[in-house]
Design a protein around this motif. Sequence first.
Motif, PDB file in Angstrom:
ATOM      1  N   LEU A   7      81.656  -9.719  -6.852  1.00  0.00           N
ATOM      2  CA  LEU A   7      81.213 -10.075  -5.509  1.00  0.00           C
ATOM      3  C   LEU A   7      80.406 -11.370  -5.536  1.00  0.00           C
ATOM      4  O   LEU A   7      80.548 -12.218  -4.635  1.00  0.00           O
ATOM      5  N   ASP A   8      79.585 -11.553  -6.546  1.00  0.00           N
ATOM      6  CA  ASP A   8      78.797 -12.780  -6.662  1.00  0.00           C
ATOM      7  C   ASP A   8      79.699 -14.005  -6.725  1.00  0.00           C
ATOM      8  O   ASP A   8      79.453 -15.016  -6.059  1.00  0.00           O
ATOM      9  N   ARG A   9      80.775 -13.920  -7.503  1.00  0.00           N
ATOM     10  CA  ARG A   9      81.719 -15.042  -7.590  1.00  0.00           C
ATOM     11  C   ARG A   9      82.395 -15.282  -6.253  1.00  0.00           C
ATOM     12  O   ARG A   9      82.566 -16.427  -5.820  1.00  0.00           O
ATOM     13  N   LEU A  10      82.797 -14.221  -5.581  1.00  0.00           N
ATOM     14  CA  LEU A  10      83.488 -14.373  -4.299  1.00  0.00           C
ATOM     15  C   LEU A  10      82.577 -15.001  -3.244  1.00  0.00           C
ATOM     16  O   LEU A  10      83.006 -15.892  -2.497  1.00  0.00           O
ATOM     17  N   ILE A  11      81.324 -14.550  -3.180  1.00  0.00           N
ATOM     18  CA  ILE A  11      80.387 -15.110  -2.213  1.00  0.00           C
ATOM     19  C   ILE A  11      80.145 -16.585  -2.501  1.00  0.00           C
ATOM     20  O   ILE A  11      79.925 -17.385  -1.581  1.00  0.00           O
ATOM     21  N   ASP A  26      92.849 -19.479  -6.181  1.00  0.00           N
ATOM     22  CA  ASP A  26      93.160 -19.759  -7.589  1.00  0.00           C
ATOM     23  C   ASP A  26      92.457 -18.755  -8.500  1.00  0.00           C
ATOM     24  O   ASP A  26      93.060 -18.206  -9.433  1.00  0.00           O
ATOM     25  N   TRP A  27      91.170 -18.532  -8.231  1.00  0.00           N
ATOM     26  CA  TRP A  27      90.394 -17.620  -9.084  1.00  0.00           C
ATOM     27  C   TRP A  27      90.866 -16.187  -8.932  1.00  0.00           C
ATOM     28  O   TRP A  27      91.070 -15.479  -9.934  1.00  0.00           O
ATOM     29  N   ALA A  28      91.047 -15.726  -7.696  1.00  0.00           N
ATOM     30  CA  ALA A  28      91.488 -14.349  -7.487  1.00  0.00           C
ATOM     31  C   ALA A  28      92.880 -14.131  -8.056  1.00  0.00           C
ATOM     32  O   ALA A  28      93.164 -13.067  -8.644  1.00  0.00           O
ATOM     33  N   ALA A  38     101.878  -9.130 -10.801  1.00  0.00           N
ATOM     34  CA  ALA A  38     102.761 -10.252 -10.501  1.00  0.00           C
ATOM     35  C   ALA A  38     102.252 -10.889  -9.218  1.00  0.00           C
ATOM     36  O   ALA A  38     102.187 -10.240  -8.179  1.00  0.00           O
ATOM     37  N   VAL A  39     101.874 -12.161  -9.273  1.00  0.00           N
ATOM     38  CA  VAL A  39     101.181 -12.826  -8.176  1.00  0.00           C
ATOM     39  C   VAL A  39     102.094 -13.889  -7.563  1.00  0.00           C
ATOM     40  O   VAL A  39     102.668 -14.715  -8.271  1.00  0.00           O
ATOM     41  N   THR A  40     102.206 -13.856  -6.247  1.00  0.00           N
ATOM     42  CA  THR A  40     102.960 -14.860  -5.497  1.00  0.00           C
ATOM     43  C   THR A  40     102.006 -15.566  -4.560  1.00  0.00           C
ATOM     44  O   THR A  40     101.353 -14.939  -3.721  1.00  0.00           O
ATOM     45  N   ARG A  41     101.915 -16.863  -4.701  1.00  0.00           N
ATOM     46  CA  ARG A  41     101.039 -17.678  -3.857  1.00  0.00           C
ATOM     47  C   ARG A  41     101.820 -18.134  -2.633  1.00  0.00           C
ATOM     48  O   ARG A  41     102.978 -18.555  -2.741  1.00  0.00           O
ATOM     49  N   ILE A  42     101.182 -18.089  -1.468  1.00  0.00           N
ATOM     50  CA  ILE A  42     101.838 -18.492  -0.224  1.00  0.00           C
ATOM     51  C   ILE A  42     100.994 -19.586   0.419  1.00  0.00           C
ATOM     52  O   ILE A  42      99.919 -19.312   0.961  1.00  0.00           O
ATOM     53  N   PRO A  43     101.446 -20.842   0.372  1.00  0.00           N
ATOM     54  CA  PRO A  43     100.646 -21.930   0.935  1.00  0.00           C
ATOM     55  C   PRO A  43     100.699 -21.940   2.454  1.00  0.00           C
ATOM     56  O   PRO A  43     101.670 -21.507   3.072  1.00  0.00           O
ATOM     57  N   SER A  44      99.640 -22.447   3.060  1.00  0.00           N
ATOM     58  CA  SER A  44      99.629 -22.638   4.504  1.00  0.00           C
ATOM     59  C   SER A  44     100.534 -23.803   4.869  1.00  0.00           C
ATOM     60  O   SER A  44     100.897 -24.633   4.032  1.00  0.00           O
ATOM     61  N   ALA A  45     100.890 -23.869   6.134  1.00  0.00           N
ATOM     62  CA  ALA A  45     101.753 -24.957   6.591  1.00  0.00           C
ATOM     63  C   ALA A  45     101.099 -26.314   6.372  1.00  0.00           C
ATOM     64  O   ALA A  45     101.776 -27.302   6.086  1.00  0.00           O
ATOM     65  N   GLY A  51      97.381 -18.057   0.811  1.00  0.00           N
ATOM     66  CA  GLY A  51      97.173 -16.636   0.615  1.00  0.00           C
ATOM     67  C   GLY A  51      97.909 -16.215  -0.634  1.00  0.00           C
ATOM     68  O   GLY A  51      98.554 -17.029  -1.303  1.00  0.00           O
ATOM     69  N   LEU A  52      97.839 -14.933  -0.943  1.00  0.00           N
ATOM     70  CA  LEU A  52      98.602 -14.441  -2.082  1.00  0.00           C
ATOM     71  C   LEU A  52      99.056 -13.014  -1.829  1.00  0.00           C
ATOM     72  O   LEU A  52      98.428 -12.257  -1.091  1.00  0.00           O
ATOM     73  N   LEU A  53     100.165 -12.689  -2.470  1.00  0.00           N
ATOM     74  CA  LEU A  53     100.688 -11.330  -2.527  1.00  0.00           C
ATOM     75  C   LEU A  53     100.789 -10.967  -3.994  1.00  0.00           C
ATOM     76  O   LEU A  53     101.264 -11.767  -4.811  1.00  0.00           O
ATOM     77  N   ALA A  54     100.341  -9.782  -4.364  1.00  0.00           N
ATOM     78  CA  ALA A  54     100.338  -9.377  -5.770  1.00  0.00           C
ATOM     79  C   ALA A  54     100.766  -7.921  -5.882  1.00  0.00           C
ATOM     80  O   ALA A  54     100.462  -7.104  -5.011  1.00  0.00           O
ATOM     81  N   ARG A  55     101.463  -7.616  -6.976  1.00  0.00           N
ATOM     82  CA  ARG A  55     101.984  -6.257  -7.171  1.00  0.00           C
ATOM     83  C   ARG A  55     101.791  -5.843  -8.621  1.00  0.00           C
ATOM     84  O   ARG A  55     102.083  -6.601  -9.549  1.00  0.00           O
TER      85      ARG A  55
END
Length: 362
Positions: A7-11, A26-28, A38-45, A51-55
């Motif tokens: 939480l400290d890192r996120l804040i 990037d960090w998350a 398995a992480v998929t990064r989704i860039p904004s327009a 954002g990211l989706l991970a499974r």
Amino acid sequence: MPLLPLLDRLIGFPTVSSQSNLPLIDWAGAQLGAAGFAVTRIPSACGTKAGLLARFGTGPGGTLLSAHTDVVPVEGQDWTVAPFALTRRGARLHGRGTTDMKGFIACVLALAEGLRARPPARPVMVALSWDEELGCRGIPQMIDRVIPVLGRPELCVVGEPTLLRMATGHKGKASYRAICHGTAGHSALAPRYRNALHPAAELVLALRAAQERLLREGLRDPDQDPPCATVHAGVLRGGVALNVVPDRAELLFEIRHLAQERPEDILAGIPVPEGVEIACTGAYPGLETDPARLGALARLLPDPAPVKLAYGTEAGYFAGLGIPTAVCGPGTMEDGHQPDESIAETELHACLALLERLVRAG
């Protein structure tokens, strides 16, 4: 990393909506990748956010845990602690986002770190978005990727603060900008010109009448407060000087509607004066989930009785995919968006314990 250092890192990432969230993503993403996701990064327009989706895991079903990464500004608020650092005062933890909603993200990342050692029977999925605080602007750019990337989860939990109560509904919202046109001229000859403030004022009165009509006759949900749709005029601008007839005025207004209503239908019942152009500037759907579809979550809660929220979330987007979706997270929104925002440490540990039980149930 244990829960509180996470939480400290996120804040520490100042992900106010006006700034980029890329360092946090990037960090998350690295944290989840190291945990076996398995992480998929989704860039904004625009390319400045993502954002990211991970499974984690294979097979059908599973649980999706969703959160937004942006926070509201701190400018103009009287903070007594550093907003972008975690500060403990007694049993409470202070910092921007502790409640809304980096506390939940910290719980998700702490959960993720233990999955490789003891893999659950069903997949665990994570969705992190951007610009929720600006009217859920990021999740529409991600939502079509959710099922193709993650599969179809059996349950989605959006971890906005509910004191770990299971929220099954909230209103949707549509925001509008009305541009009112007139003709400029000297105020000494005012009757010769069209004053743009006049149709703006007429529209404000029409919005007020629409609200009164909804209170009397509108569709109702007794579990919502107010129980019907609301129409609100929030900003009116126009004119440059007292002795000049305004040729332009701008009115910003919103419609908050029950999940089963369409805001365009409510808008269609509001008379629009001549010379006014209305454009929708943003919208998100409401949420209405049958509690019977949320048994896996309800069985784990001390109080399984469903509640409904006054504020909006991204949950309606996931429900729109046919995924049973609830809002359930640590803390209360009464502490969100406030100076010295804080959360009880016990709430975070209770949330982490709940997520552990949830992903290992069944």
